[in-house]
Scaffold this motif. Sequence first.
Motif, PDB file in Angstrom:
ATOM      1  N   THR A  30       0.952  -1.470   0.066  1.00 31.53           N
ATOM      2  CA  THR A  30       0.133  -0.014   0.053  1.00 31.53           C
ATOM      3  C   THR A  30       0.861   1.451   0.085  1.00 31.53           C
ATOM      4  O   THR A  30       0.512   2.024  -0.859  1.00 31.53           O
ATOM      5  N   LEU A  31       1.768   1.328   1.163  1.00 32.34           N
ATOM      6  CA  LEU A  31       2.448   2.420   1.090  1.00 32.34           C
ATOM      7  C   LEU A  31       3.609   2.737  -0.246  1.00 32.34           C
ATOM      8  O   LEU A  31       3.483   3.473  -0.782  1.00 32.34           O
ATOM      9  N   ALA A  32       3.780   1.431  -1.248  1.00 33.26           N
ATOM     10  CA  ALA A  32       4.327   1.614  -2.209  1.00 33.26           C
ATOM     11  C   ALA A  32       3.531   1.850  -3.757  1.00 33.26           C
ATOM     12  O   ALA A  32       3.616   2.832  -4.482  1.00 33.26           O
ATOM     13  N   ASP A  33       2.177   1.499  -3.858  1.00 32.85           N
ATOM     14  CA  ASP A  33       1.360   2.201  -4.118  1.00 32.85           C
ATOM     15  C   ASP A  33       1.115   3.564  -4.351  1.00 32.85           C
ATOM     16  O   ASP A  33       1.258   4.687  -5.429  1.00 32.85           O
ATOM     17  N   LEU A  34       1.504   4.364  -2.762  1.00 35.60           N
ATOM     18  CA  LEU A  34       0.848   5.442  -2.494  1.00 35.60           C
ATOM     19  C   LEU A  34       1.836   6.719  -3.535  1.00 35.60           C
ATOM     20  O   LEU A  34       1.875   7.052  -4.079  1.00 35.60           O
ATOM     21  N   ALA A  35       2.880   6.188  -2.903  1.00 33.42           N
ATOM     22  CA  ALA A  35       4.732   6.555  -3.550  1.00 33.42           C
ATOM     23  C   ALA A  35       4.850   5.992  -4.774  1.00 33.42           C
ATOM     24  O   ALA A  35       5.230   7.365  -5.568  1.00 33.42           O
ATOM     25  N   GLU A  36       3.904   5.124  -5.620  1.00 32.56           N
ATOM     26  CA  GLU A  36       3.561   5.712  -6.910  1.00 32.56           C
ATOM     27  C   GLU A  36       2.629   6.756  -7.985  1.00 32.56           C
ATOM     28  O   GLU A  36       3.158   7.274  -8.619  1.00 32.56           O
ATOM     29  N   MET A  37       1.663   6.595  -7.137  1.00 25.55           N
ATOM     30  CA  MET A  37       0.634   7.585  -7.779  1.00 25.55           C
ATOM     31  C   MET A  37       1.706   8.738  -7.695  1.00 25.55           C
ATOM     32  O   MET A  37       1.064   9.943  -8.006  1.00 25.55           O
ATOM     33  N   ILE A  38       2.231   9.270  -6.280  1.00 35.32           N
ATOM     34  CA  ILE A  38       2.729  10.464  -6.082  1.00 35.32           C
ATOM     35  C   ILE A  38       3.575  11.130  -6.828  1.00 35.32           C
ATOM     36  O   ILE A  38       3.759  11.844  -8.045  1.00 35.32           O
ATOM     37  N   ILE A  39       4.828   9.726  -7.065  1.00 36.31           N
ATOM     38  CA  ILE A  39       5.424  10.266  -8.485  1.00 36.31           C
ATOM     39  C   ILE A  39       4.813  10.460  -9.672  1.00 36.31           C
ATOM     40  O   ILE A  39       5.713  11.001 -10.479  1.00 36.31           O
ATOM     41  N   ALA A  40       4.083   9.603 -10.393  1.00 35.83           N
ATOM     42  CA  ALA A  40       3.210   9.619 -11.738  1.00 35.83           C
ATOM     43  C   ALA A  40       2.587  11.195 -11.669  1.00 35.83           C
ATOM     44  O   ALA A  40       2.217  11.536 -12.646  1.00 35.83           O
ATOM     45  N   SER A  41       2.478  11.354 -10.177  1.00 35.30           N
ATOM     46  CA  SER A  41       1.164  12.966 -10.574  1.00 35.30           C
ATOM     47  C   SER A  41       2.086  14.103 -10.566  1.00 35.30           C
ATOM     48  O   SER A  41       1.557  15.419 -11.583  1.00 35.30           O
ATOM     49  N   GLU A  42       3.695  13.807  -9.980  1.00 34.88           N
ATOM     50  CA  GLU A  42       4.446  14.658 -10.013  1.00 34.88           C
ATOM     51  C   GLU A  42       5.015  14.936 -11.180  1.00 34.88           C
ATOM     52  O   GLU A  42       5.039  16.200 -11.694  1.00 34.88           O
ATOM     53  N   ARG A  43       5.051  13.467 -12.003  1.00 37.56           N
ATOM     54  CA  ARG A  43       5.825  13.794 -13.778  1.00 37.56           C
ATOM     55  C   ARG A  43       4.693  14.159 -14.046  1.00 37.56           C
ATOM     56  O   ARG A  43       4.465  14.809 -15.719  1.00 37.56           O
ATOM     57  N   ALA A  44       3.532  13.939 -14.335  1.00 35.68           N
ATOM     58  CA  ALA A  44       2.153  14.337 -14.965  1.00 35.68           C
ATOM     59  C   ALA A  44       2.374  16.199 -15.004  1.00 35.68           C
ATOM     60  O   ALA A  44       2.069  16.671 -15.797  1.00 35.68           O
ATOM     61  N   GLU A  45       2.197  16.268 -13.969  1.00 42.71           N
ATOM     62  CA  GLU A  45       2.012  18.455 -13.545  1.00 42.71           C
ATOM     63  C   GLU A  45       3.881  18.860 -14.148  1.00 42.71           C
ATOM     64  O   GLU A  45       3.313  19.116 -14.631  1.00 42.71           O
ATOM     65  N   GLY A  46       4.397  18.134 -14.253  1.00 39.74           N
ATOM     66  CA  GLY A  46       6.121  18.447 -14.776  1.00 39.74           C
ATOM     67  C   GLY A  46       5.818  18.890 -16.540  1.00 39.74           C
ATOM     68  O   GLY A  46       6.068  19.468 -16.623  1.00 39.74           O
ATOM     69  N   THR A  47       5.036  17.018 -16.913  1.00 35.28           N
ATOM     70  CA  THR A  47       4.967  17.239 -18.482  1.00 35.28           C
ATOM     71  C   THR A  47       3.558  18.512 -18.700  1.00 35.28           C
ATOM     72  O   THR A  47       4.072  18.868 -19.919  1.00 35.28           O
ATOM     73  N   GLY A  48       2.745  18.690 -18.177  1.00 30.11           N
ATOM     74  CA  GLY A  48       1.911  19.137 -18.154  1.00 30.11           C
ATOM     75  C   GLY A  48       2.120  20.980 -18.814  1.00 30.11           C
ATOM     76  O   GLY A  48       1.993  21.438 -19.309  1.00 30.11           O
ATOM     77  N   SER A  49       2.967  21.204 -17.181  1.00 25.48           N
ATOM     78  CA  SER A  49       3.517  22.855 -17.872  1.00 25.48           C
ATOM     79  C   SER A  49       4.524  22.970 -18.246  1.00 25.48           C
ATOM     80  O   SER A  49       4.618  24.330 -19.044  1.00 25.48           O
ATOM     81  N   ALA A  50       5.456  22.109 -18.660  1.00 26.59           N
ATOM     82  CA  ALA A  50       6.308  21.891 -19.662  1.00 26.59           C
ATOM     83  C   ALA A  50       5.600  22.847 -21.375  1.00 26.59           C
ATOM     84  O   ALA A  50       4.422  23.041 -22.017  1.00 26.59           O
TER      85      ALA A  50
END
Length: 197
Positions: free
Chosen positions: A177-197
Amino acid sequence: MSDAYASLAEVLDRLGELTGRPGRLPEALDVAGLSYRTGIPVGVVVELLSGGRAPETCLAQRVRQRLDFIRESRRRPDGKRYSLDELARIAGTSRQWLSEWRKSGMPSLEHADRLRRFFGLPAGFFTADESEALHEALQPVLQSLEAEADPLLRLRESGLIRLAARAPQMNARQLATLADLAEMIIASERAEGTGSA
């Protein structure tokens, strides 16, 4: 110093640290964008970002000024200004009422809220004084700069790092569960990073 100015001063100090331009924030921030989001004239935004004060205005003046600001800065999809008739329809009232509002500066809350929502403006757009409005508009800027300065800040604030430190005491399901949560946060950060670029 009023509470609103004290709160704004704290944010400005931190933004000065994060941008490396203390006392020169108008050079580092999108002044026109802050003006557009708050309804505060560009010159007043610059003055506030520089540590100054906004001219004193009564509530009625502020409401009138912000309504006029909407008319000047917001455009229809075809690029033209909204007419008073169109703004009245958006607000759910008559043109006569809107004209009276412009004279008195005192709208009904319902009509002001309809305009605010239609244009995607923050709560308190018509009534917040300049220091309060700018303080609120700077919060996302501050959060973004804080995240750039310390990428782990959001994880610390969410308690994820403390949780990860307890990994040796967790069972396999909790770790997954902790690993899934971390993956969701990382994926969200990547999506934000590519969306603002």
